[in-house]
Design a protein around this motif. Sequence first.
Motif, mmCIF file in Angstrom:
data_model
loop_
_atom_site.group_PDB
_atom_site.id
_atom_site.type_symbol
_atom_site.label_atom_id
_atom_site.label_comp_id
_atom_site.label_asym_id
_atom_site.label_seq_id
_atom_site.Cartn_x
_atom_site.Cartn_y
_atom_site.Cartn_z
ATOM 1 N N UNK A 3 64.025 31.885 37.862
ATOM 2 C CA UNK A 3 62.814 31.848 37.099
ATOM 3 C C UNK A 3 62.240 30.409 36.891
ATOM 4 N N UNK A 4 62.830 29.208 36.670
ATOM 5 C CA UNK A 4 62.374 27.776 36.506
ATOM 6 C C UNK A 4 61.897 27.261 37.475
ATOM 7 N N UNK A 5 62.230 27.557 38.944
ATOM 8 C CA UNK A 5 62.020 27.046 39.958
ATOM 9 C C UNK A 5 60.924 27.613 40.581
ATOM 10 N N UNK A 6 60.431 28.646 40.453
ATOM 11 C CA UNK A 6 59.317 29.308 41.055
ATOM 12 C C UNK A 6 58.041 28.563 41.346
ATOM 13 N N UNK A 7 57.617 28.026 40.141
ATOM 14 C CA UNK A 7 56.256 27.217 40.189
ATOM 15 C C UNK A 7 56.074 26.209 41.062
ATOM 16 N N UNK B 111 50.766 43.196 35.281
ATOM 17 C CA UNK B 111 51.966 43.058 35.601
ATOM 18 C C UNK B 111 52.418 41.930 36.297
ATOM 19 N N UNK B 112 51.481 41.015 36.325
ATOM 20 C CA UNK B 112 51.859 39.841 37.061
ATOM 21 C C UNK B 112 52.493 38.624 36.427
ATOM 22 N N UNK B 113 53.043 37.608 36.842
ATOM 23 C CA UNK B 113 53.654 36.577 36.485
ATOM 24 C C UNK B 113 55.006 36.341 36.315
ATOM 25 N N UNK B 114 55.490 35.317 35.415
ATOM 26 C CA UNK B 114 56.809 35.278 34.986
ATOM 27 C C UNK B 114 57.237 36.228 33.945
ATOM 28 N N UNK B 115 58.547 36.850 34.385
ATOM 29 C CA UNK B 115 58.993 37.569 33.241
ATOM 30 C C UNK B 115 60.349 37.273 32.491
ATOM 31 N N UNK C 9 55.785 41.200 39.314
ATOM 32 C CA UNK C 9 56.398 40.191 38.914
ATOM 33 C C UNK C 9 56.234 38.825 39.887
ATOM 34 N N UNK C 10 56.560 37.616 39.544
ATOM 35 C CA UNK C 10 56.725 36.617 40.384
ATOM 36 C C UNK C 10 57.795 36.790 41.122
ATOM 37 N N UNK C 11 58.746 37.438 41.083
ATOM 38 C CA UNK C 11 60.011 37.688 41.767
ATOM 39 C C UNK C 11 60.386 39.123 41.377
ATOM 40 N N UNK C 12 60.948 40.258 42.354
ATOM 41 C CA UNK C 12 61.339 41.377 42.115
ATOM 42 C C UNK C 12 62.221 41.932 43.265
ATOM 43 N N UNK C 13 62.836 42.884 42.527
ATOM 44 C CA UNK C 13 63.610 43.871 43.650
ATOM 45 C C UNK C 13 62.564 44.592 44.652
ATOM 46 N N UNK C 14 63.052 44.438 45.853
ATOM 47 C CA UNK C 14 61.981 45.333 46.735
ATOM 48 C C UNK C 14 62.396 46.748 46.621
ATOM 49 N N UNK C 15 61.180 47.538 46.470
ATOM 50 C CA UNK C 15 61.562 48.910 46.452
ATOM 51 C C UNK C 15 61.857 49.630 47.799
ATOM 52 N N UNK D 20 80.133 32.846 39.714
ATOM 53 C CA UNK D 20 80.968 31.694 39.164
ATOM 54 C C UNK D 20 80.698 32.020 37.535
ATOM 55 N N UNK D 21 80.073 32.932 37.149
ATOM 56 C CA UNK D 21 79.924 32.978 35.613
ATOM 57 C C UNK D 21 78.977 32.147 34.871
ATOM 58 N N UNK D 22 78.157 31.476 35.585
ATOM 59 C CA UNK D 22 77.160 30.541 34.952
ATOM 60 C C UNK D 22 76.029 31.441 34.570
ATOM 61 N N UNK D 23 75.594 31.216 33.168
ATOM 62 C CA UNK D 23 74.548 31.977 32.681
ATOM 63 C C UNK D 23 73.178 31.376 33.089
ATOM 64 N N UNK D 24 71.999 32.095 33.354
ATOM 65 C CA UNK D 24 70.623 31.698 33.506
ATOM 66 C C UNK D 24 70.233 30.725 32.410
ATOM 67 N N UNK D 25 69.338 29.788 32.886
ATOM 68 C CA UNK D 25 68.669 28.817 32.092
ATOM 69 C C UNK D 25 67.796 29.821 31.004
ATOM 70 N N UNK D 26 68.251 29.556 29.857
ATOM 71 C CA UNK D 26 67.124 30.251 28.596
ATOM 72 C C UNK D 26 65.947 29.732 28.331
ATOM 73 N N UNK D 27 65.136 29.488 29.385
ATOM 74 C CA UNK D 27 63.741 29.146 29.212
ATOM 75 C C UNK D 27 63.036 30.215 29.037
ATOM 76 N N UNK D 28 62.063 30.047 27.823
ATOM 77 C CA UNK D 28 61.027 31.215 27.589
ATOM 78 C C UNK D 28 59.936 31.540 28.480
ATOM 79 N N UNK D 29 59.587 32.777 28.613
ATOM 80 C CA UNK D 29 58.585 33.248 29.513
ATOM 81 C C UNK D 29 57.287 32.519 29.151
ATOM 82 N N UNK D 30 56.900 32.094 27.906
ATOM 83 C CA UNK D 30 55.602 31.328 27.638
ATOM 84 C C UNK D 30 55.499 29.964 28.395
#
Length: 371
Positions: A152-156, A188-192, A222-228, A267-277
Amino acid sequence: MRSVGVEEELLLVDADSGALLAVSGAVLAAAERSAWQHLGTRGRREHEFEKELHKEQLEFATKPVTEMGELQEEIVRIRREASRHAASAGAVVAAVATSPLPVQPSLNAGPRYRWIGEQFGLTAQEQLTCGCHVHVSVASDEEGVAVLDRIRPWLAILTAMSANSPFWQGEDSGYGSYRSRVWNRWPSAGPVDIFGSADRYHEQVRAMIETGVLRDEGMIYFDARLSSTYPTVEIRVADVCLDASTPVLLAALIRGLVETEARAWQDGQPPARIGTSLLRLASWRAGRSGLDGPLLHPETMRETSAEDAVEALYQHVREALKDHGDDDRVREGIARLHERGNGARIQRGLRAEYPELASVVTRCAELTLRS
């Protein structure tokens, strides 16, 4: 090695005036005729082209590949095929993400597009934008959602690198990627937010569709999604790029990003908790600046130079790039991009050189086919 595929959307324009032409149906018919003319032992050869929301654009998808050199060959080949089919309808193709010239787009026929037009009104009518979507293979939905949560934080930064839509309805928008601003009019567009699991991802998608606001899963923007359709994650933040080498650079970085974050998850590393705003602000900043102004650093969410933001992405994925054999290509590609500029900078340079915006369009059409 993870496979990669690219989807691109192109504008169909008049070679002399640069005006948009609503001829996608004729272009697709030409592609279909060509496919039948190349019958092989297994029957009709499939072509790579599809219609999009508007008649003034054409979409194609490459086959999945693992080598970036092969991906570039695919993009160049299919762009030239698109140009050949467009010529039969009196058009040329232009890899620009919004039309520099004023245009009143026309929706394609069919029940789905008619529903979209009725549901979303002017948002759908004005949504003549061309993106570049990159698919990267994943082993499972669980791995895919773990990647989505962590990229998420890298897409911009990818939006900034690809920015190729400075003009809108005959005016300079002041943005590098005005497409990204128009695209984010969709509800439905944008960061999630972080999903946490594949079950929660699918639950959220189902809930969104059940509201009735969206017609189907294809409208999960979404900015990034699973393909259906495919076992991939699909990253959707980039403008279509003028130079055929730029989507290859993006694809290499995105595959490196997917691999880096999949390893972090393992490796068990959690995602960065950066808010969607905050991510929405980073997305706006990237669309506004492109590579010609400040961006938000993906780790601190504070302003930094475009060069430093791109370097942060490169360093973040460098180990995966080396493992894929992509490091030299990416380093050289980033250097060229900073030196030459992205599509937005090139379009503005052409605008300064030529007295009419029409010349910007026709020159971009020529550059679209450059290998």
